[in-house]
Write a protein that holds these residues in place. Sequence first.
Motif, short mmCIF file in Angstrom:
data_model
loop_
_atom_site.label_atom_id
_atom_site.label_comp_id
_atom_site.label_asym_id
_atom_site.label_seq_id
_atom_site.Cartn_x
_atom_site.Cartn_y
_atom_site.Cartn_z
N LYS A 268 0.83 -1.20 0.00
CA LYS A 268 0.00 0.00 0.00
C LYS A 268 0.87 1.25 0.00
N LEU A 269 1.92 1.26 0.77
CA LEU A 269 2.81 2.42 0.80
C LEU A 269 3.43 2.65 -0.58
N GLN A 270 3.82 1.57 -1.25
CA GLN A 270 4.40 1.70 -2.58
C GLN A 270 3.37 2.24 -3.57
N TYR A 271 2.12 1.78 -3.44
CA TYR A 271 1.07 2.26 -4.34
C TYR A 271 0.85 3.76 -4.17
N VAL A 272 0.85 4.22 -2.92
CA VAL A 272 0.69 5.65 -2.68
C VAL A 272 1.83 6.44 -3.32
N LYS A 273 3.04 5.95 -3.17
CA LYS A 273 4.19 6.63 -3.78
C LYS A 273 4.03 6.71 -5.30
N ASP A 274 3.66 5.59 -5.91
CA ASP A 274 3.48 5.57 -7.37
C ASP A 274 2.34 6.49 -7.80
N LEU A 275 1.28 6.53 -7.00
CA LEU A 275 0.15 7.38 -7.32
C LEU A 275 0.55 8.85 -7.28
N ILE A 276 1.30 9.23 -6.26
CA ILE A 276 1.78 10.61 -6.14
C ILE A 276 2.69 10.95 -7.31
N ASP A 277 3.56 10.00 -7.69
CA ASP A 277 4.49 10.24 -8.79
C ASP A 277 3.79 10.37 -10.14
N SER A 278 2.54 9.94 -10.22
CA SER A 278 1.83 9.94 -11.49
C SER A 278 1.12 11.26 -11.79
N THR A 279 1.20 12.24 -10.88
CA THR A 279 0.53 13.51 -11.12
C THR A 279 1.36 14.65 -10.55
N ASN A 280 1.22 15.82 -11.15
CA ASN A 280 1.84 17.03 -10.62
C ASN A 280 0.84 17.88 -9.86
N ASP A 281 -0.39 17.41 -9.75
CA ASP A 281 -1.43 18.16 -9.07
C ASP A 281 -1.32 18.02 -7.55
N ARG A 282 -2.04 18.88 -6.84
CA ARG A 282 -2.17 18.73 -5.39
C ARG A 282 -2.89 17.42 -5.09
N VAL A 283 -2.43 16.73 -4.04
CA VAL A 283 -3.06 15.49 -3.60
C VAL A 283 -3.34 15.60 -2.10
N ILE A 284 -4.54 15.20 -1.70
CA ILE A 284 -4.92 15.16 -0.29
C ILE A 284 -4.92 13.69 0.15
N ILE A 285 -4.29 13.38 1.28
CA ILE A 285 -4.28 12.01 1.81
C ILE A 285 -4.88 12.02 3.21
N PHE A 286 -5.91 11.19 3.43
CA PHE A 286 -6.48 11.03 4.76
C PHE A 286 -5.90 9.78 5.41
N TYR A 287 -5.58 9.91 6.71
CA TYR A 287 -5.00 8.79 7.46
C TYR A 287 -5.52 8.84 8.88
N ASN A 288 -5.18 7.81 9.67
CA ASN A 288 -5.67 7.70 11.04
C ASN A 288 -4.60 7.85 12.11
N PHE A 289 -3.50 7.10 11.97
CA PHE A 289 -2.58 6.91 13.08
C PHE A 289 -1.25 7.62 12.86
N LYS A 290 -0.57 7.95 13.96
CA LYS A 290 0.71 8.65 13.89
C LYS A 290 1.75 7.86 13.10
#
Length: 413
Positions: A268-290
């Motif tokens: 999942k962490l790798q997917y998030v990295k790849d997803l971020i790398d696929s766009t130059n737009d602003r991205v919002i990420i929601f999470y729960n824990f520290k």
Amino acid sequence: MKLFPHQERVLNETYKNNRVAYYLDMGLGKTFVGSEKMWELNTPFNLVICQKSKIEDWKEHFEQHYDYNVIVYDKQRIENIPLESVLIINYDKVWRRPELHKLKDFTLMLDESSMIKNESSNRSKFILKLRADNVILLSGTPTGGKYEELWSQLHLLGWKINKKLFMKQFVVQEWNDRNQSYDIVGYKNVERLKAKLRKHGAVFMKTEEVFDLPKVNDQIVKIRSTKEYVQFKKDHIIEIGDELLVGDTATTKKLYLRQLAGVYNQNKLQYVKDLIDSTNDRVIIFYNFKKEYAALVDMIDRPIATVNGDLKDLSAYEDHGNSVTLIQYQAGAMGLNLQKANKIVYFTLTDKSELFEQSKKRIHRIGQDRPCFYYYLLTAGSIEWRMKAVLDERKDYTDALFEEEEKDEQFTS
């Protein structure tokens, strides 16, 4: 397979091209456009090179929509490739498969083609030597605003301009006495460059240019599970590194299952990295824990804005168009105006329905003039799927519901 009008338009524009680049913004369906073009080209063999986290997505896509022989080519070598095949391999392994240089009569597709922007890397040098009959390049960020990074892709599209001449014609450089080298300070002849790109089959399309997409687009992303999740679900105890996770109550078991599907899942962490790398737009990420926040910050190399119980700093969001904003549900699901962004990634889900519904409204509000995209990253076979189903019913995912599911599983087994 039903395509959106903008996808059909892109295919029609490039119908006569056997080498194309579909530079479509995240959410506009590059996967569907690229696979349809591949089907139209109709070669005996096809080779798809993608990021590791996207292999299963491509496999599932081809198996669901086409009749190809789909072969994931990152585990073992294959002597005889059947006709009508799609070989799928990741960028890190492709250059370790020298036998691919013998492949003929095939279409090459690069998913996130910006991965070959460094023409001197092993992967780029290997890919540039492949003898493909047709080429399909897919990327939402082919240059990241840096035209000098296009050269490798232009070479694959058939524009055989050498790197030195390309830099001379389109890049402005100034000598830096301190570093004793040339710095890139700007670009020139940009309209000519764009015209050349169009001539060689490149299509650029931003989300805001497409008005026929639904206003809200939900993207369910199935993330590969881990053996640690399966083991903990069975035994209620597991040791990860120097941590011992013990699910001795319904509450602690639910907590650790959520974390094992999230921050402890490297897929999942790798997917998030790849997803971020696929766009130059602003991205919002929601999470729960520290722990999730720490892991995300550690792997993101772009301007980061933060909203959580300890810090609220949105300066990166306000000042940088390519920023990533990390928001803890309790601290930021309500009240924020974030309509400069139109993409939200749910790294993990909240168990509170109100926070979930409110989180979606941070970008889908007055002043938003672009389609909104919501990416729900759900680990296969995990608690997250039931959580999503309950949240969709506008209900909280409580300990009582979790205990009921546990009893149902025991009864079934």
